[in-house]
Design a protein around this motif. Structure first.
Motif, short mmCIF file in Angstrom:
data_model
loop_
_atom_site.label_atom_id
_atom_site.label_comp_id
_atom_site.label_asym_id
_atom_site.label_seq_id
_atom_site.Cartn_x
_atom_site.Cartn_y
_atom_site.Cartn_z
N GLN A 467 0.81 -1.21 0.00
CA GLN A 467 0.00 0.00 0.00
C GLN A 467 0.85 1.27 0.00
N HIS A 468 2.09 1.15 -0.38
CA HIS A 468 2.95 2.32 -0.51
C HIS A 468 4.02 2.02 -1.56
N PRO A 469 4.59 3.06 -2.18
CA PRO A 469 5.57 2.86 -3.26
C PRO A 469 6.99 2.75 -2.71
N HIS A 470 7.97 2.72 -3.63
CA HIS A 470 9.39 2.77 -3.32
C HIS A 470 9.83 1.61 -2.43
N VAL A 471 9.42 0.39 -2.80
CA VAL A 471 9.78 -0.80 -2.03
C VAL A 471 10.75 -1.64 -2.87
N MET A 472 11.79 -2.15 -2.21
CA MET A 472 12.71 -3.09 -2.86
C MET A 472 12.76 -4.37 -2.03
N GLN A 473 13.38 -5.38 -2.59
CA GLN A 473 13.48 -6.67 -1.90
C GLN A 473 14.91 -7.19 -1.98
N ILE A 474 15.31 -7.87 -0.91
CA ILE A 474 16.60 -8.55 -0.88
C ILE A 474 16.33 -10.03 -0.69
N VAL A 475 16.71 -10.83 -1.66
CA VAL A 475 16.57 -12.28 -1.57
C VAL A 475 17.92 -12.84 -1.13
N ALA A 476 17.94 -13.48 0.03
CA ALA A 476 19.19 -14.02 0.59
C ALA A 476 19.03 -15.51 0.86
N GLN A 477 20.16 -16.21 0.86
CA GLN A 477 20.17 -17.67 1.05
C GLN A 477 20.79 -17.99 2.41
N ASP A 478 20.12 -18.81 3.20
CA ASP A 478 20.68 -19.17 4.51
C ASP A 478 21.64 -20.35 4.37
N GLY A 479 22.16 -20.82 5.50
CA GLY A 479 23.15 -21.89 5.48
C GLY A 479 22.63 -23.20 4.95
#
Length: 627
Positions: A467-479
């Motif tokens: 419901q708001h703009p200017h969003v990014m995502q970080i996709v990370a891999q665990d152990g």
């Protein structure tokens, strides 16, 4: 998306660069629409007008200038020409960057005069590039040259080669490195690329204090607004003398802190910068050995370090990432006066009292002692052990150094029962080459972190996902190999692009980066972007490795830098041929060996071509509202 909000003015001044990524393929009938709105807390927002540009027009001709704001078609009869005007620059940039090995012939050509110094200097590719580069493109060429030679471990020899040629052409030491030659611009861009963390460590504390205090400072009697000085006193309007006295005290305090920070920063200055300045002083002393030119060995370094590095950063902190926004008029005036003072120090006080601003004279008592301290600082700066001269650091930034920091809003993917807006929590973030760390506040000890080496994608999120703009995502891999997504909301499009660039730069060397990801989120049993019902479904949008902001702050990418230089060489092909640059240097009709042929063959093989199209909008320099 858009620039930040400007409050309480009919003439907003943004001066921001916005970057929009376009899909592959022909622009067709696509249109760039720039709209201006007056946002209201209560009631309906007011539409102030818009300007539209067909992308196929921008592709052939960059657009720059004032443009009349137009109303919605339905309101055209009512408003007529009562809307304001917008000044902006719009250009469409298409980059095709090939795999790095295709640029090796061009890079070898450029580095040849450094690695084989016995050949005639006039016929080298560097000499020809210096001759044919115009003033408009010189800064871009200098930046790309510096990045290529940094990647080769030859940045200091490059600067030595260019500055030595400049010294040979200089007869009057008072004009040394004053022009915007390729040598001067290369040293300037080298300082920005290598020395940005150093600059932040030295200047950021006092610059932040100036922004926070917002003191009224003025020494010029012609610009004093005595009625405004009531804001710094409860005794009513002050006299001109009192305003000057108060301003002088404030400036002396700020300037003293700046000079203290600079002269005490010898050990903080990057070794690569110190080695470059040591070599520069050596060449200057060889060119002007007489005792009457003793000051030149100091001035040659201070002219770069103060006039092209410290003073510009104080004048416009945003351009050096010291601040997120430009200064308000009051703070900007304080910064201007301090930048003038730093320029006088960089000139070693040789022109004090000779300028057209006699009202700066009260600062001379502070400037002259500072010059003496700066000379000692410059002597210490070039005292680098010979064993250190050949050391090229593996990375421009220490792994623990903070690349970027600030407040953002974040949430993790999956399992949230609250509304998306409520699920985002305000946190303070620090990014280093090792990890993205965050906590409730800068002082909070309990912190979470995402190791940079585990990042697999850093991408924008579709505007309609939350419901708001200017969003990014970080996709990370665990152990264990599982992927986890963290969503981060920024305050503006400008801030979003800055964080995207910083995160992608930090993770650029990671292996196993994802080729695709989802620009939406998994909610109610399906992805909002492609409607696939499986959470583990492959991404529906390709990922990106960088953000092409086109400035010195871009990541070190020798291939992209070589592609830019190759484009410059192709555009000046006729001048190259006229300069006698036949044979291995290329001609108007042929490409540099290997590069042109590789470009043609690989363009037809899409798997080998990395293609990005960016619409760069230098938007809203200012908005002029008609009466």
């Amino acid at each position: 998306m858009g620039p930040h909000v400007i409050k309480k003015t009919r003439f907003p001044h943004w001066d921001e660069v916005l970057e929009l990524e376009l899909g592959e393929g022909e622009p067709g009938e696509a249109v760039l629409s720039v709209e201006v709105w007056d946002w209201d807390i209560v009631g309906k927002n007011d539409f102030l007008g818009r300007v539209e540009f067909p992308l196929d027009t921008i592709l052939t001709t960059p657009i720059k200038g004032w443009f009349q704001l137009l109303p919605f078609p339905s309101a055209a009869e009512n408003l007529g020409g009562q809307l304001g005007a917008l000044r902006l620059t719009v250009r469409l940039v298409e980059d095709r960057v090939l795999p790095p090995h295709y640029y090796q012939p061009l890079i070898q050509l450029l580095t040849e005069p450094i690695l084989c110094p016995d050949q005639p200097p006039a016929g080298t590719a560097l000499a020809i590039l210096e001759e044919v580069t115009s003033g408009e493109s010189r800064q871009d060429v200098a930046t790309k040259l510096v990045k290529i030679f940094l990647g080769q471990g030859l940045a200091v020899p490059l600067l030595d080669y260019l500055t030595t040629r400049e010294l040979a052409r200089t007869t009057d030491p008072n004009t040394l490195f004053r022009s915007n030659s390729l040598a001067s611009k290369s040293v300037e861009q080298f300082m920005k690329v290598v020395g940005l963390p150093y600059l932040h460590e030295v200047l950021k504390p006092v610059v932040n204090r100036i922004f926070e205090e917002k003191k009224y400072v003025e020494l010029d009697p012609g610009k004093m607004e005595l009625s405004r000085s009531r804001r710094i006193s409860f005794k009513g309007s002050l006299s001109e003398a009192r305003v000057r006295e108060s301003s002088l005290e404030l400036l002396q305090g700020y300037l003293g802190d700046i000079v203290d920070a600079i002269v005490g920063s010898v050990e903080k200055c990057p070794t690569l910068m110190r080695v470059a300045f040591k070599q520069l002083r050596r060449r200057v002393e060889e060119r002007f050995p007489s005792a009457q030119h003793e000051e030149v060995r100091y001035f040659s370094i201070s002219g770069f370090l103060f006039l092209r590095f410290f003073a510009p950063a104080v004048l416009t902190p945003k351009l050096f990432s010291l601040r997120e926004q430009h200064a308000d008029p009051r703070t900007a005036r304080t910064l201007l006066l301090l930048a003038k003072a730093l320029q006088s120090i960089g000139n070693l006080g040789l022109q004090l009292g000779q300028g057209k601003e006699p009202w700066m004279a009260p600062l001379h008592a502070v400037l002259l002692p500072s010059v003496t301290r700066v000379r000692a600082f410059l002597d210490g700066l070039v005292e680098v052990e010979s064993a250190e001269e050949d050391q090229v650091p593996p990375a421009l930034l220490p792994s623990s150094a903070t690349i970027k920091e600030g407040y953002l809003h974040t949430r993790t993917a999956g399992g949230a029962t609250l509304l998306p807006r409520l699920a985002f929590k305000k946190r303070y973030f620090w990014l280093s080459a090792e990890a993205l760390t965050y906590s409730k506040s800068p002082e909070w000890q309990a912190r979470c972190s995402i190791p940079v080496r585990r990042m697999r994608a850093v991408e924008r999120v579709d505007e309609g996902t939350f419901q708001h703009p200017h969003v990014m995502q970080i996709v990370a891999q665990d152990g264990t190999g599982q992927l986890h997504t963290t969503y981060i909301q920024c305050k503006s499009a400008q801030e979003l692009w800055q964080w995207l660039w910083a995160l992608r730069q930090a993770s650029s060397a990671n292996e196993a980066m994802l080729p695709t990801c989802h620009p939406g989120t998994f909610r109610a049993g399906r992805w909002t972007c492609c409607l696939q019902p499986a959470c583990s479904a492959p991404g529906c949008s390709r990922t990106h490795s960088t953000v092409a902001l086109g400035e010195w702050s871009d990541p070190l990418d020798p291939a992209a830098a070589a592609q830019t230089l190759y484009g410059h060489l192709r555009r000046v092909g006729t001048r190259l041929r006229a300069a006698g640059a036949g044979g291995p240097q290329g001609s108007a009709e042929t490409d540099p060996p290997g590069v042109g042929q590789a470009a043609h063959s690989c363009t037809s093989m899409h798997m080998h071509v990395h293609k990005d199209m960016h619409l760069v909008v230098h938007t809203c320099t200012c908005l002029r509202m008609h009466e």
